[in-house]
Design an enzyme around this catalytic site. Structure first.
Site, short mmCIF file in Angstrom:
data_model
loop_
_atom_site.label_atom_id
_atom_site.label_comp_id
_atom_site.label_asym_id
_atom_site.label_seq_id
_atom_site.Cartn_x
_atom_site.Cartn_y
_atom_site.Cartn_z
N ARG A 1 44.87 82.86 26.95
CA ARG A 1 44.84 84.22 26.58
C ARG A 1 43.87 84.76 27.44
O ARG A 1 42.92 85.48 27.04
CB ARG A 1 44.66 84.56 25.27
CG ARG A 1 45.69 84.09 24.32
CD ARG A 1 45.48 84.23 22.88
NE ARG A 1 46.57 83.91 22.03
CZ ARG A 1 46.49 83.98 20.84
NH1 ARG A 1 45.55 84.66 19.95
NH2 ARG A 1 47.49 83.53 20.12
N ASP B 1 41.62 72.95 43.79
CA ASP B 1 41.22 71.73 44.12
C ASP B 1 39.93 71.34 43.75
O ASP B 1 39.30 70.19 43.99
CB ASP B 1 41.29 71.50 45.61
CG ASP B 1 40.54 72.49 46.66
OD1 ASP B 1 39.71 73.32 46.16
OD2 ASP B 1 40.73 72.64 47.69
N ASP C 1 36.67 71.82 44.63
CA ASP C 1 36.02 71.19 45.77
C ASP C 1 34.64 72.10 46.00
O ASP C 1 34.16 71.83 47.09
CB ASP C 1 36.72 70.94 47.18
CG ASP C 1 37.35 72.32 47.59
OD1 ASP C 1 37.19 73.26 47.29
OD2 ASP C 1 37.78 72.18 48.84
#
Length: 365
Positions: free
Chosen positions: A205, A277, A279
């Protein structure tokens, strides 16, 4: 007799609110809630104490309509029970001396009220509130409401709850670290605008929007589900433009930046990015496929294209620099630094104390 209640605007307050009009809540107001006029033509009430109640308290300030509320004090107001707002008021947290004003340990409710402007207010419910069925801010059944540059954290039921709303805007705000249900915002009703907000470490939400909606220039971090409609949400139109979704350590399904958007919805989605990702580098790709919704070729709302003047990448920079109440306090600084880790930090909390921040996790004002 309340000697601190003054009718008519002083010259300083007149300057502060000169931009407000029947057409626009304040300079820079956007979206459906921008038609709110609050209490800008009413009496000016000075909050002079951090006490829960009594003369000069916030609770007394919001107990009557047609008031501009300003703050002569800074710090946290610790609620002993939920506080209910009146209609036609303006709450000007930006008038508080540094480091600003906050409400903690209870719900702020605009339920069934209308025409309210709230700016630069920190609302931090947390589990010091014994009622886990309440939210940090509740505007169920409310009409013409705008929250701008607010900071909402540690909501138990929801951070922001608004079932049955008409014409609301949540803009330039930080909605972070919901506990309890761990939900950002639950909005149902007519028309809703979410613009330039930072959503941090919510399970779901962010928001749940069962309304005709504008979702523009938001940043969502460490989500388990992002922009949500829910399969039972009814038939609505959604402009989803130039938002950035960033996965974090709690993200279990990176593709849930759009969630439960079914064939009954009509969606215009463009310029949205997802960085999945984790990273530590902002390097997302465009993600504009929104489930089985009907794809619109143009925004459904007439002002959405004008509002979307920042790319998703520019929105990331702007939101992290500007969202939330000013000046930034310990909780908001922690939220922003968590996002800046870009996937390497972030927890979906069950208790504000687990953040390790001062004052039992509420941070110190």
């Amino acid at each position: 007799m309340l000697l601190i209640t003054r009718f008519g605007l002083t010259s300083a307050i007149a300057v502060l609110f000169s931009a407000a009009s029947a057409q626009n809540a304040f300079t820079g107001a956007v979206g459906f809630g921008a038609i709110a006029t609050g209490g800008n033509s009413g009496a000016t009430y000075h909050v002079t104490t951090l006490a829960d109640s009594g003369n000069g308290s916030f609770r007394d300030a919001v107990s009557a309509e047609n008031r501009n509320i300003v703050f002569d004090v800074s710090g946290y107001i610790v609620l002993e029970s939920a506080v209910s707002l009146s209609s036609s008021i303006t709450i000007n947290g930006q008038t508080a001396p540094s480091p600003g004003i906050g409400i903690m340990a209870g719900e702020v409710s605009a339920s069934d009220k209308s025409n309210i402007i709230i700016r630069n207010l920190r609302m931090r419910q947390g589990n010091l509130d014994s009622d886990s069925g309440k939210s940090a801010f509740n505007m169920g059944g409310a009409t013409n409401i705008i929250l701008d540059h607010c900071s909402v954290a540690y909501g138990q039921w929801d951070s922001i709850d608004g079932v049955g709303i008409t014409n609301i805007t949540i803009s330039n705000s930080i909605i972070a670290f919901p506990i309890g249900q761990q939900f950002g915002a639950h909005i149902e009703g007519n028309q809703a605008t979410y613009f330039g907000n930072l959503w941090v470490s919510g399970h779901n939400r962010q928001p749940l929007s069962k309304a005709n909606s504008q979702y523009i220039n938001n940043v969502v971090y460490n989500y388990q589900a992002g922009y949500t409609v829910a399969n039972t949400g009814g038939v609505f139109s959604h402009d989803i433009i130039h938002n950035y979704f960033i996965a974090g350590p709690s993200t279990t399904s990176v593709s849930n930046y759009y969630y439960q958007i079914n064939a009954g919805q009509s969606v215009y989605a463009t310029g949205n990015y997802a960085d999945t990702d984790s990273d530590g580098v902002l390097n997302g790709a465009q993600e504009n496929k929104v489930g089985s919704a009907v794809v619109l070729s143009a925004p459904w709302a007439s002002d959405s294209a004008t509002m979307a003047d920042r790319s998703a990448a520019d929105a990331y920079t702007y939101v992290l620099a500007n969202a939330g109440a000013s000046p930034r306090d310990e909780v908001d600084a922690f939220a922003v630094s968590t996002v800046q880790s870009l996937g390497t930090e972030g927890v979906i909390y069950t208790n504000q104390a687990s953040t390790g921040l001062s004052n039992g996790g509420y941070g110190t004002l």
